[in-house]
Motif scaffolding. Structure first.
Motif: not given
Ligand code: FES
Length: 575
Positions: A56, A88-89, A124-125, A195-196, A202
């Motif tokens: 991200c 995050e992933t 990212c988050d 990001t998502c 995020a």
């Molecule tokens: Fe990085 Fe959702 S996985 S913002």
């Protein structure tokens, strides 16, 4: 000294002296730079969470270059520095385990280096709260530049967001989507860096920092690959130099008013429940009193007017084209839901930034009298099951389950859940309440995003789409459902959640903010006398530090020794 510099900066302690120490500092740091850059101008740190392991944030090197252009142009001296980055992933067991570690990295590197102002590159988050927390503990002039969300996904001509992943996964289990179709959707989801693209954690945190006044207007919503994001990075580089010259510390922006604005904005945009934990931790670092109860008291009546997934229909790209956060702030300001005079990093108030912001799409950003959810915000629940509180996001929940009574089906930990949930003999029906223990800050450890546990396959096949679920875990901001999260104290430290057993009647009443297990005090006392604390794996290293010092969710899961602002003074010089 530069004509544009009127104050003596912190970095002069490194660069001003004409002696041996000054020689060392200038000679090493000045490689490739003209000598006159050390003329007393402000030194700007660009705190970068770029990493190939954090996809991200994959564009952050380019973003940093644009920040540097602005810093140079405004007469500052930029130095980019890396800090720990959490994707995050991929990061296991959960990126949340490392939020506080990243914040320590950020805090110590800002303080230890010749930095007069800092630009935080967040994406990212966990990177957003971690960087803000670290900077808040130093209290130097600070601006956030977020990475922006990825483009909308597109599968077979249909726009899709991360939230579709949960649906697709359950559709496969329910037999309405084939495995081949599921695999076909995979590359259609994540089409660009960023990001998502839904109102996940995020996006929520990017909105929170803009609402707090920590970024330039529109920082939250410009897509990651849009040229305007790079323009904003350039402008942020210019502005941080002025902030350093003006001597505006982070604490001048991060006030109680700013936090109250952020809580209300979270309600208006239908933000993630993770924002609760992160905002409490950020407030703790800068020294602003903020409690879990404030989330309910301040945000309860705020309507959700942004129609984004997972609660709604649209995505971040649509949000930007509709007007982004300034349009939301304008609507809130006109309705008296904003502290209009809260200061932002561009030197203007939040109202000066947003009072004439246009709304280009009243389906994406609805008027307040036609909200997505009349009372958005975060519901803070209390009762004998969560004495210190628990949270639920009403806009992500099913209206028919907001008042519910059902029998508990208990999973002692995530492994127990995995082996038991799809057991054909599991005694569960659509009215049952799924209870998951052992997933809080210490129990998991790191408080994983498993609170929106998938429903039993046999119920999915019957067409059941939502059930009440209760845990001490967190939930991904991209997920949805009638999910009670962050139960405090957590089961692993002996919270009442640890005492729930299969078949116990549990009552959820969101309107009354009540979470109650119908078990007598005598029976609970008997169970407590039999309860044995789980043996937490103290294997040394960071994990041991985490287990010994992490606080509970109701206060932000910071480390006890990190709470507070320690400033940027250095205890002793090393040379
Ligand atoms: Fe990085 Fe959702 S996985 S913002």
């Amino acid at each position: 000294m530069s004509e544009r510099t009127s104050r003596t900066f912190r970095s002069s302690a490194w660069f001003a002296a004409r002696d041996k120490d000054g020689f060392i500092h200038r000679s090493w740091m000045g490689r490739g730079l003209p000598a006159d850059v050390f003329d007393g101008r402000p030194v700007i740190g660009i705190c970068n969470t770029w990493s190939e392991l954090t996809p991200c944030n994959a564009h952050f090197r380019q973003l940093a270059e644009h920040v540097k252009r602005g810093v140079w142009e405004a007469g500052g001296l930029p130095f980019e520095f890396p800090v720990t980055s959490t994707g995050e992933t991929s990061v296991r067991p959960t990126a949340m385990l490392f939020r506080n570690l990243v914040s320590m990295d950020v805090e110590e590197m800002i303080r230890a280096n010749p930095i007069d102002g800092v630009v935080l590159l967040c994406g990212c988050d966990k990177t957003t709260p971690a960087l803000v927390m670290g900077a808040a503990s130093c209290d130097v002039p600070t601006i956030v530049v977020s990475g922006g969300a990825m483009l909308n996904g597109n599968y077979r001509g249909q726009e899709i967001g991360i939230s579709h992943l949960w649906k697709f996964s359950e559709d496969v289990k329910a037999g309405v989507m084939t495995q081949q179709e599921f695999m076909e959707a995979e590359p259609c989801m994540s089409r660009s860096t960023g990001t998502c693209m839904v109102m996940g954690t995020a996006s929520t945190m990017a909105i929170i920092v803009e609402a707090l006044g920590l970024s330039l207007p529109n920082n939250a919503a410009i897509p990651a690959v849009d040229a305007r994001r790079y323009t904003l990075a350039h402008e942020s580089g210019r502005r941080i130099v002025d902030l350093a010259r003006e001597g505006v510390p982070l604490s001048r922006v991060l006030t109680r008013q700013a936090f109250e604005n952020a809580i209300r904005v979270n309600g208006a945009v239908g933000g993630s429940t993770n924002a609760v934990i992160h905002l409490l931790a950020m407030a703790g670092r800068i020294g602003v009193p903020l409690t879990l109860r404030d989330w309910d008291d301040i945000g309860r009546t705020v309507p959700t007017i942004v129609d984004l997934m997972p609660s709604g229909r649209f995505m971040m790209e649509d949000f930007y084209y509709a007007g982004g956060l300034p349009a939301v702030l304008r609507a809130m300001g006109e309705a008296g839901l904003l502290h209009r005079d809260a200061l932002t990093v561009n030197g203007r108030t939040v109202w000066e930034n947003s009072s004439d912001a246009p709304n280009h799409n009243r389906e994406v950003i609805r008027p307040l009298d036609r909200p997505v959810v009349a009372h958005g915000g975060i519901a803070v629940l209390c009762g004998n099951l969560a004495p210190a509180g628990a949270v639920l996001k009403p806009s992500a929940a099913s209206p028919h389950l907001m008042r519910h009574r059902g029998r508990a089906v208990v999973f002692e930990n995530i492994e127990h859940y995995k082996v038991r949930v799809n057991d054909p003999d599991l005694d569960v029906d659509k009215d049952s309440v799924l209870v998951l223990k052992g997933c809080g800050p210490k129990g998991y450890p790191g408080m994983a995003e498993v609170g929106n546990m998938g429903l039993p396959a046999k119920l999915l096949q019957q067409g059941v789409t939502d059930m009440v679920r209760i845990s001490d875990a967190r939930m991904s901001g991209t997920a949805y459902g009638t999910v009670v999260l962050h139960v405090s104290p957590e089961a692993a430290v002996g919270g009442p959640l640890a005492l729930v057993r299969d078949g116990d009647p549990i009552e959820l009443n969101v309107e009354e903010r009540r979470l109650h297990m119908e078990v007598s005090d005598e029976e609970l006392a008997r169970r407590r006398s039999e309860w044995r604390a789980p043996v937490l794996a103290r294997r040394g290293g960071y994990l041991q530090l985490f287990l010994e010092h992490v606080e509970q969710a109701d206060t932000g899961t910071d480390f006890d020794f990190l709470v507070g602002c320690r400033g940027h003074e250095i205890a002793r010089e090393s040379h």
